[in-house]
Scaffold this active site. Sequence first.
Site, PDB file in Angstrom:
ATOM      1  CE1 TYR A 244      -5.404   6.203  -0.964  1.00 44.25           C
ATOM      2  CE2 TYR A 244      -7.395   7.396  -1.550  1.00 44.25           C
ATOM      3  CZ  TYR A 244      -6.609   6.781  -0.607  1.00 44.25           C
ATOM      4  OH  TYR A 244      -7.023   6.751   0.698  1.00 44.25           O
TER       5      TYR A 244
ATOM      6  CE1 TYR B  75      -4.357   1.405   0.816  1.00 47.08           C
ATOM      7  CE2 TYR B  75      -2.944   3.126   1.689  1.00 47.08           C
ATOM      8  CZ  TYR B  75      -4.185   2.702   1.262  1.00 47.08           C
ATOM      9  OH  TYR B  75      -5.245   3.574   1.280  1.00 47.08           O
TER      10      TYR B  75
END
Lengths: 390, 321
Positions: free
Chosen positions: A344, A294
């Site tokens: 994102y 991430y």
Amino acid sequence: MNVQPLQDAAAIVGIGQTEFSKNSGRSELQLAAEAVRAALADAGIEPKEVDGLTTFTMDTNDEIEVARSVGIGDLTFFARTPYGGGAAIGVILHAAMAVASGVANCVVVYRAFNERSGRRYSTGVSEPLVTADAIHWSWYMPFGLLTPASWVAMYSQRYMHEYGCTGRDLAQVAVSTRKHAVHNPNAFFYGRALTVEEHQASRWIAEPLRLFDCCQESDGGCAQVIVPARRARAMKAKGALIRGVAQAAGRDQENMTSFYRPSISYLPEMDLVAKQTYAMAGLAPPDIGAAILYDAFTPVVLWQLESWGFCSRGEAKDFVRDGNLELGGALPCNTHGGQLSEAYIHGMNGVNEGVRLIRGTSVNQPKKNEHVLVTAGVGVPTSGMILGQL
Amino acid sequence: MMDKAELEARLSAYVGTTTGPPVAAPDAVNEAMIRHWCEALGDRLPVYTDADTARQSVHGGIVAPPTMLQAWILRGFSMASPSDEDKDAQVEVGRLLAAAGYPSVVATNCEQEYLRYLRPGDRIFAETVFEAISGQKATALGTGYFIDTRTTFRDERGESVGWMTFRILRFKPNQVPQAASPAPSTSQKPRRLRPPLGHDNRWWWEGIEAGEIRIQRCKRCATLRHPPRPMCGTCQSIEWDWIVSQGAGSVYSHVVMHHPPVPGYDLPLCVALIELDEGTRLVANVIGCPPSQVRIGMRVQARIEPADDELRLPFFYPAAT
């Protein structure tokens, strides 16, 4: 004997996504429905076969609205996972538990938002708060610590101070990730490379973080289809087996602002996710062929490399210097361009890439893909999983 | 009005095509225009205007400033009112977009490369190609389409002397606030966000009002805790009181906020994690020195001061040494 009922119990057999953009021009519900439809088509499963839906607490699309939109019928399982991007693999965990326990037979995980054209996360908590954790934010709002970048920057400054990590080390993360995006037509930065010098010349956002240390706000949706492993083996679509999966919150955890622990230079909750996941999968760091870490911000990749045991505490800056995150490196990482350079979507585009890596269909496909690590948001209670060949 | 798909299909048909036949410069490269250009731009380099100096230079004679490249082919005032006979496809594209609701235009990027110096007598020809037309983009100015062209400049022998890429945005302007709407009051400076108050933190902010930085203390095991919580995590007691911090501490970590701007906060702003000498940490601003001088480990001392006419906050200053 340590019993791990979730080990190898479920598989991801379908992935779907919308395009990623700065202005989708349609509702979040439509994005969710399109992503779910695409994931079902990829799996070769009819909407009426779906009996479970799960997403983030932050998602605005109710399970039943998505079900109605897509033509999904009766539901026997629905659940939500809290803490922003920390939920990215938590939702997979819930889906795996549901199909492994027989509560459901086919669960679709989804996440869709207009995070650029609608409510932007960079506005942080500067908008009127309606959440139950308003009191928590009272310790930061009057002082101007309002945005995700600012919260991550506070840990970053301390980490960089303790281990001699520099802005040029952070640049290595951004540059390696961008190299992958250059080959990915779905990425915001398709065809646009980045140099360390360009990173270093970019403007400050929340010092020590610069513009290119931050992901871009995005509109889009992603979805995955999870079924029991025994069913996945009989299916035409190539599935990714969930070898190990876990979620965790650490001691003295706050939502993005765990500033009061003895050390703020590592991620106790991600350490715990790593320990649980490796134990469930019966695997160790050298078994991992590639990783989706991430990456809402560059420093969080460094901390995760340490949490997952790819290097020792404080040594991630050295690990990333030698091209280890690139194809051909020790740990090809974020082969889709990551959230820094693809888009994102709260970590869920990374889940899709993790499945592509297992299938061997990434635009930046590493040779070693027996096991692929995928992680969720950092600074919050989080989650992670190791995918393997079915 | 045509729909988006039709518009984009028509636009994409232009990509890769020329904007029209090559344009010949109306005048050969000449000393008079070079002199006007140099005067206008204040460029005093003698090789552009002084024949004697130029003859003795590496050029062996007067040359034109490379940046004049496009000037040789510009059409002057006729550009302002393109006629219907005009065969320039850039004009067509502009009309197409204006008819589709994108009437405004702004130039956003230009790059040039010069392959050789131009000399008086050179005749320049330019050919322009549509390199790319973007999909619909939302920008700060409005929604629209980026149009990229590439112009190749050649001399009378057909040899390339330079090129230029040019990007314009044709767009639908964002709605701007109406002049008729009431102007925001300028008398009141925007103020910082107020802390949401509840049972578990109101007493702490009342302490600030009273000039105290309070630290919650468990009545049973005396553990200090900040931020406050309703129960002691060490002994589970819900009985608590507080001590008053001396306000002395050191910087444990810090951030300098640069972006995005939020009304009420002057940027750049140092937000620090302060470790108080009593042992707990809290987040607050360090002022009294430039943000760039704040360091981890720096000793600081708190003062409770007004942030505005209503809100008081603890501010930390570099400690007197």
